[in-house]
Motif scaffolding. Structure first.
Motif, PDB file in Angstrom:
ATOM      1  N   LEU A 208      27.564  -1.329  82.755  1.00 15.11           N
ATOM      2  CA  LEU A 208      28.079  -2.420  81.929  1.00 15.11           C
ATOM      3  C   LEU A 208      27.131  -2.677  80.762  1.00 15.11           C
ATOM      4  N   ASP A 209      27.695  -3.111  79.647  1.00 18.39           N
ATOM      5  CA  ASP A 209      26.900  -3.446  78.465  1.00 18.39           C
ATOM      6  C   ASP A 209      26.309  -4.834  78.675  1.00 18.39           C
ATOM      7  N   ARG A 210      25.066  -4.863  79.076  1.00 18.45           N
ATOM      8  CA  ARG A 210      24.445  -6.140  79.436  1.00 18.45           C
ATOM      9  C   ARG A 210      24.229  -7.027  78.213  1.00 18.45           C
ATOM     10  N   SER A 211      24.184  -6.416  77.016  1.00 19.67           N
ATOM     11  CA  SER A 211      23.991  -7.225  75.806  1.00 19.67           C
ATOM     12  C   SER A 211      25.182  -8.143  75.544  1.00 19.67           C
ATOM     13  N   ARG A 212      26.331  -7.827  76.124  1.00 17.10           N
ATOM     14  CA  ARG A 212      27.531  -8.652  75.949  1.00 17.10           C
ATOM     15  C   ARG A 212      27.638  -9.741  77.025  1.00 17.10           C
ATOM     16  N   LEU A 213      26.679  -9.758  77.968  1.00 13.58           N
ATOM     17  CA  LEU A 213      26.722 -10.713  79.066  1.00 13.58           C
ATOM     18  C   LEU A 213      25.694 -11.810  78.864  1.00 13.58           C
ATOM     19  N   ASP A 214      26.041 -12.997  79.287  1.00 10.46           N
ATOM     20  CA  ASP A 214      25.138 -14.147  79.233  1.00 10.46           C
ATOM     21  C   ASP A 214      24.318 -14.157  80.524  1.00 10.46           C
ATOM     22  N   GLU A 215      22.993 -14.023  80.406  1.00 11.15           N
ATOM     23  CA  GLU A 215      22.146 -13.970  81.591  1.00 11.15           C
ATOM     24  C   GLU A 215      22.270 -15.244  82.422  1.00 11.15           C
ATOM     25  N   ARG A 216      22.458 -16.386  81.762  1.00 13.23           N
ATOM     26  CA  ARG A 216      22.640 -17.629  82.520  1.00 13.23           C
ATOM     27  C   ARG A 216      23.925 -17.587  83.325  1.00 13.23           C
ATOM     28  N   ASP A 217      24.953 -16.941  82.775  1.00 12.31           N
ATOM     29  CA  ASP A 217      26.203 -16.792  83.502  1.00 12.31           C
ATOM     30  C   ASP A 217      26.012 -15.861  84.695  1.00 12.31           C
ATOM     31  N   LEU A 218      25.237 -14.800  84.514  1.00 10.75           N
ATOM     32  CA  LEU A 218      24.967 -13.889  85.627  1.00 10.75           C
ATOM     33  C   LEU A 218      24.225 -14.598  86.749  1.00 10.75           C
ATOM     34  N   ASP A 235      16.437   0.899  87.521  1.00 11.42           N
ATOM     35  CA  ASP A 235      15.852   0.054  86.464  1.00 11.42           C
ATOM     36  C   ASP A 235      16.679  -1.195  86.177  1.00 11.42           C
ATOM     37  N   GLY A 236      17.239  -1.788  87.221  1.00 14.27           N
ATOM     38  CA  GLY A 236      17.956  -3.040  87.048  1.00 14.27           C
ATOM     39  C   GLY A 236      19.266  -2.925  86.299  1.00 14.27           C
ATOM     40  N   LYS A 237      19.807  -1.727  86.172  1.00 11.81           N
ATOM     41  CA  LYS A 237      21.091  -1.568  85.491  1.00 11.81           C
ATOM     42  C   LYS A 237      22.194  -2.245  86.298  1.00 11.81           C
ATOM     43  N   LEU A 238      23.148  -2.781  85.571  1.00 17.69           N
ATOM     44  CA  LEU A 238      24.277  -3.469  86.198  1.00 17.69           C
ATOM     45  C   LEU A 238      25.520  -2.601  86.037  1.00 17.69           C
ATOM     46  N   TRP A 239      26.111  -2.218  87.167  1.00 17.95           N
ATOM     47  CA  TRP A 239      27.232  -1.274  87.146  1.00 17.95           C
ATOM     48  C   TRP A 239      28.577  -1.940  87.407  1.00 17.95           C
TER      49      TRP A 239
END
Length: 515
Positions: A208-218, A235-239
């Motif tokens: 997933l493109d983590r730059s498009r995600l809000d870390e607070r939302d995660l 390396d902490g990638k989110l799939w």
């Protein structure tokens, strides 16, 4: 002839003409973009967004309808500025003008909605989600898709069912679609959490493109649930993001004399759970449920062949899985009661009983207890008429010992080259807090977000949240399906006092991913 000062035409009227036209164009452009990006209405604060869109549309309608008259008056401007301002206000007068404004607003709104691309820059085109059958009575997943489709006309989405039947068959269907020479029908997969390692390691899904995600939302996701979308050592990638989580709950009869709210495994699944009039427990030992039920029996006895973090415990030499006295004791308890017709209902027998069969047995009054997933509460509620007819009432509690952590994650196909942003937007929509509320309240699914648990009411949701605290994952290995089958084969015959898992069976569990 010399004009009086009041009749002189200002030289800056052309600048005013340009500015008025520019403002009209800017407001109209903003209005069109707001309407095009209707997905914003679904986000927190969406009512304010919708109100702002409506105001901008009306302002656009006023400016567009005024534009020809204002520009003409500016070009011919004679007289004082106050007189011109009065004429400008008069431009809006009359029913015909107001009707023109209404027509302009409607045309602008519809045109922007259907013709302009989304302001989020999503690639247009249909999105296909491949998923297993929805077992909830009200098909809550389709409710979410209906909402998405109503607000994303350029990206209609649909669900195709991977396969009916056992989990292994569903997995095979998805793998056949996802592998390099597969059909590649799906843009998004709804994966059981135990399939994640295989799909990541085989390259079947994309990060997933983590730059498009809000870390607070995660951070709003329950931590252990969110981590099912990651892969250790990556390396902490989110799939993937979790659509729903799942845990085992204990459903118990409250209509019988002195109903028991279980506080130990034996209370709901052991010999002491039996009454004179019915079997103790609607055991599920068909396919993957045999693995789940066996692991939960092992953990209840204090066994650690699969540890809290889902890792397999090796023996000293590291060549086989370690089954200690507690592991074998838990298996002996389970295999003894499931073979006793006084403790486990027949027709079907436990080894042929799945989650739906267990609900049938419970509704028919043939068992006092049932371990089942969260969605079973909605299934029971949907059959309230049968329960009433049979004089059955029930309660639900978190199991007194650790449950297996289940659930399903949404991931983007690695072969989705043309619509990855749209696919991720769909995943974000379906896993949002608002969507989680719909899945929970309509379909009975276990939510994945802390904020949703704080808003939900009901005994079952309190029990789910409590069960999640102690829930444990199954092994996160790419060959999980093979491992699970070997595990079931190795533990089913541990029945008598001297029985234990053989060395050969234990060795298979550490070599399942080799060769």
């Amino acid at each position: 002839m010399t004009e009086s000062e009041g009749q002189r035409r200002p030289g800056y009227r052309f600048v005013l003409m340009f500015l008025f036209a520019a403002v009209t164009a800017a407001v109209t452009s903003v209005s069109a973009r707001l309407v095009a990006d209707v997905s914003q209405w679904w986000r927190p604060g969406g009512a304010g967004y919708l109100a702002a869109t409506a105001v901008m549309l009306v302002l656009s309608g006023v400016l567009i309808n005024s534009l020809p008259k204002v520009l003409g008056d500016l070009r011919r401007w004679e007289g004082s500025a106050a007189a011109f301002a009065k004429r400008f206000v008069d431009v809006l007068g009359g029913g015909r003008k107001r009707a023109g404004i209404v027509v302009t607003v409607v045309v602008l709104a519809l045109g922007s909605y259907f013709l302009l691309p989304s302001a989020d820059g999503l690639e247009p085109g249909e999105l296909v989600i491949m998923a297993a059958e929805d077992l909830s009575p009200d098909d809550a997943r389709q409710t979410l898709l209906d909402l998405w489709n109503a607000t994303h006309r350029a990206n209609p989405a649909k669900i195709v069912t991977s396969a009916l039947g056992e989990a292994d068959e569903q997995l095979e269907h998805m793998v056949n679609d996802a592998k390099p020479d597969g059909r590649h029908e799906a843009h998004v997969y709804l994966l059981d959490v135990v399939w994640m390692a295989q799909f990541i390691d085989e390259g079947y899904i994309r990060e997933l493109d983590r730059s498009r995600l809000d870390e607070r939302d995660l951070d709003d996701f329950v931590d252990k649930v969110r981590r099912t979308g990651e892969r250790e050592g990556r390396d902490g990638k989110l799939w993937a993001l979790p659509l729903n989580t799942d845990v085992g709950l204990i459903y118990y009869r409250t209509d019988i004399p002195d109903p028991v709210k279980p506080t130990t495994w034996d209370d709901h699944s052991g010999v002491t759970a039996r009454t004179a009039s019915m079997a103790a427990h609607a055991f599920q030992m068909s396919g993957e449920m045999a693995t789940i039920t066996s692991l939960e029996a092992i953990w209840a006895a204090g066994g650690v062949v699969v540890r809290n973090d889902g890792r397999i415990s090796p023996n000293t030499d590291g060549d086989r899985a370690r089954f200690d006295d507690q592991d074998n004791a838990g298996l002996r308890k389970l295999n003894t009661v499931t073979r006793n017709p006084a403790l486990a209902p027949g027709d079907p027998a436990p080894e042929d009983t799945d989650a739906d069969d267990a609900v049938d047995q419970f509704v028919q009054g043939r068992a006092q207890f049932m371990r089942n997933w969260a969605v079973a509460h909605e299934q029971l509620t949907d059959r309230q008429g049968e329960l009433d007819e049979n004089g059955i009432t029930f309660g639900v509690v978190a199991p007194p010992t650790p449950s297996v952590l289940g659930g399903q994650n949404l991931a983007i196909s690695a072969h989705n080259k043309d619509k990855p942003r749209a696919a991720q937007a769909l995943i974000e929509f379906m896993t949002s807090a608002q969507s989680q509320l719909i899945l929970s309240e309509i379909g009975g699914f276990a939510p994945t977000r802390d904020s949703v648990y704080e808003r939900l009411r009901g005994e079952q949701f309190r029990s789910i949240r409590q069960a999640l605290q102690d829930a444990r994952p199954r092994p996160a290995i790419p060959c999980y399906t093979r491992w699970s089958k070997d595990f079931r084969d190795g533990v089913r015959d541990v029945v008598g006092p001297g029985d234990e898992v053989s060395d050969d069976a234990a060795r298979k569990l550490t070599g399942a991913c080799q060769g």
